[in-house]
Design a protein around this motif. Sequence first.
Motif, PDB file in Angstrom:
ATOM      1  N   LEU A  45      64.621  52.760  58.224  1.00  7.86           N
ATOM      2  CA  LEU A  45      65.358  52.084  57.144  1.00  7.86           C
ATOM      3  C   LEU A  45      65.119  50.575  57.177  1.00  7.86           C
ATOM      4  N   ASN A  46      65.038  50.014  58.380  1.00  9.75           N
ATOM      5  CA  ASN A  46      64.767  48.576  58.494  1.00  9.75           C
ATOM      6  C   ASN A  46      63.382  48.234  57.961  1.00  9.75           C
ATOM      7  N   ALA A  47      62.423  49.114  58.237  1.00  9.77           N
ATOM      8  CA  ALA A  47      61.066  48.894  57.725  1.00  9.77           C
ATOM      9  C   ALA A  47      61.065  48.944  56.191  1.00  9.77           C
ATOM     10  N   LYS A  48      61.763  49.939  55.649  1.00  7.39           N
ATOM     11  CA  LYS A  48      61.863  50.056  54.192  1.00  7.39           C
ATOM     12  C   LYS A  48      62.580  48.854  53.614  1.00  7.39           C
ATOM     13  N   LEU A  49      63.650  48.416  54.287  1.00  5.33           N
ATOM     14  CA  LEU A  49      64.400  47.253  53.831  1.00  5.33           C
ATOM     15  C   LEU A  49      63.539  45.993  53.876  1.00  5.33           C
ATOM     16  N   ALA A  50      62.702  45.874  54.911  1.00  4.44           N
ATOM     17  CA  ALA A  50      61.826  44.702  55.028  1.00  4.44           C
ATOM     18  C   ALA A  50      60.863  44.624  53.847  1.00  4.44           C
ATOM     19  N   VAL A  51      60.321  45.804  53.456  1.00  6.55           N
ATOM     20  CA  VAL A  51      59.418  45.837  52.291  1.00  6.55           C
ATOM     21  C   VAL A  51      60.166  45.433  51.027  1.00  6.55           C
ATOM     22  N   LEU A  52      61.365  45.970  50.866  1.00  2.00           N
ATOM     23  CA  LEU A  52      62.173  45.633  49.693  1.00  2.00           C
ATOM     24  C   LEU A  52      62.537  44.149  49.679  1.00  2.00           C
ATOM     25  N   MET A  53      62.881  43.609  50.845  1.00  2.00           N
ATOM     26  CA  MET A  53      63.227  42.190  50.927  1.00  2.00           C
ATOM     27  C   MET A  53      62.042  41.317  50.555  1.00  2.00           C
TER      28      MET A  53
ATOM     29  N   PHE B   2      66.140  44.666  42.055  1.00  3.80           N
ATOM     30  CA  PHE B   2      65.807  44.565  43.476  1.00  3.80           C
ATOM     31  C   PHE B   2      67.052  44.253  44.304  1.00  3.80           C
ATOM     32  N   ALA B   3      67.897  43.380  43.765  1.00  2.00           N
ATOM     33  CA  ALA B   3      69.116  43.015  44.486  1.00  2.00           C
ATOM     34  C   ALA B   3      70.002  44.243  44.691  1.00  2.00           C
ATOM     35  N   LYS B   4      70.085  45.082  43.654  1.00  2.00           N
ATOM     36  CA  LYS B   4      70.884  46.304  43.757  1.00  2.00           C
ATOM     37  C   LYS B   4      70.288  47.245  44.796  1.00  2.00           C
ATOM     38  N   GLU B   5      68.958  47.426  44.762  1.00  4.32           N
ATOM     39  CA  GLU B   5      68.288  48.306  45.726  1.00  4.32           C
ATOM     40  C   GLU B   5      68.451  47.777  47.148  1.00  4.32           C
ATOM     41  N   VAL B   6      68.307  46.460  47.295  1.00  5.93           N
ATOM     42  CA  VAL B   6      68.464  45.853  48.625  1.00  5.93           C
ATOM     43  C   VAL B   6      69.879  46.075  49.138  1.00  5.93           C
ATOM     44  N   GLY B   7      70.863  45.922  48.243  1.00  5.21           N
ATOM     45  CA  GLY B   7      72.250  46.150  48.640  1.00  5.21           C
ATOM     46  C   GLY B   7      72.476  47.577  49.110  1.00  5.21           C
ATOM     47  N   ILE B   8      71.895  48.530  48.370  1.00  6.94           N
ATOM     48  CA  ILE B   8      72.040  49.950  48.739  1.00  6.94           C
ATOM     49  C   ILE B   8      71.394  50.215  50.093  1.00  6.94           C
ATOM     50  N   GLU B   9      70.168  49.700  50.280  1.00  5.85           N
ATOM     51  CA  GLU B   9      69.457  49.929  51.544  1.00  5.85           C
ATOM     52  C   GLU B   9      70.159  49.250  52.714  1.00  5.85           C
ATOM     53  N   LYS B  10      70.700  48.058  52.463  1.00  8.99           N
ATOM     54  CA  LYS B  10      71.442  47.373  53.524  1.00  8.99           C
ATOM     55  C   LYS B  10      72.663  48.181  53.938  1.00  8.99           C
ATOM     56  N   GLU B  11      73.325  48.766  52.957  1.00  7.34           N
ATOM     57  CA  GLU B  11      74.489  49.592  53.252  1.00  7.34           C
ATOM     58  C   GLU B  11      74.086  50.803  54.102  1.00  7.34           C
ATOM     59  N   LYS B  12      72.937  51.417  53.746  1.00  5.75           N
ATOM     60  CA  LYS B  12      72.439  52.548  54.528  1.00  5.75           C
ATOM     61  C   LYS B  12      72.151  52.121  55.964  1.00  5.75           C
TER      62      LYS B  12
END
Length: 357
Positions: free
Chosen positions: A256-264, A36-46
């Motif tokens: 992307l923020n919505a997707k990131l919020a779900v991931l977070m 999850f941390a890796k995915e969150v990092g990728i999405e944050k970068e996007k």
Amino acid sequence: GLEKLRTTQEQVAGLEEVLKEKAIVVKEKVAEADVFAKEVGIEKEKVNIEVDKANIEAKNCDEINKTVSAQKISCERDLAAAEPLVEQAKAALDVLSKKDFQELKALNKPPAGVDKLFETTIHLMAGIDGNIELDKKGKPKDTSWKQAQKIMNNPEKFMDGLISYKDEINAMKVPQQNVDLAKQTKDTMGDDFTEEVFRKKSAAAAGMVVWVINIIMYYDVVVTIEPKRQALREANEMLGAVTSKLAIVQAEVAELNAKLAVLMKEFDKACKEKDDVLAEATRCQNKLDMAQRLVNALSANGVIWEQTVATVSDDLVFIPGDSLVACAFASYVGVFTRDYREDVISTFTELDRKSVV
């Protein structure tokens, strides 16, 4: 003591099994959290990349908007300065009626100069008024008084065309050639091309000369500011394109923020589960450590207790005799000297052994 020692040993064995299971769960939870941390990092970068794009587009949009505003103000100021010319031309027509033009067109031969006045009008209206025939170069084929009578055939329609001529200029539908030819004809009359001169000949002609003078000046102003208007149109088009692009980028950022919020949310949940499992494993380890310390502390005594339990049945055989000796000692010889007591005890115990007591 032996029972407590055995219970503790069983608990230690159970805790060790629990810890083995916890270790597996901890490993899984840590792995999940890392994923999850890796995915969150990728999405944050996007998100950061798209936010940077959005900021750039917003900056561009703001700069273009400032340019558009400045150009719009400049164009409006120039047009506002030219507006009195149109008002003067329109005011000159407002005092006229179709009767004035009917009377004028009824003349087979107009007063001197009126034919030239209408020649300028024919040049101005070329390509605008359908009654004017044009040659291959777009010039009027006929600029005579006869053509003038033809365009005044419907006075009301003719007047409407004069009033709406401003709109044709604003739409850049009036060729420069029309105005140049009208100016040439106007200039041939010199100082006689004035309202005062023509008012003596015809009210309609006086109104027309004011209209021609002012509409030509208005055309010159509009043509002068046309580059500004064109730049304004282009800037508006660019602003529209940038605004559309900005909206697209902002929509992507929102998505992307919505997707990131779900991931977070999932990441926080995974981290909490990992922390809970780690805390539980730590509690079990602490409990195990304390149990192992207890087992280690009791282990030395455990050997002695095991030996004692193994020999306690043999020791029970001697308890009656030991008790008899103790009672005899206390009752009969307790008051004598030590040597005497010891001699008595020795004789007494020997008698007990012989008697198999």
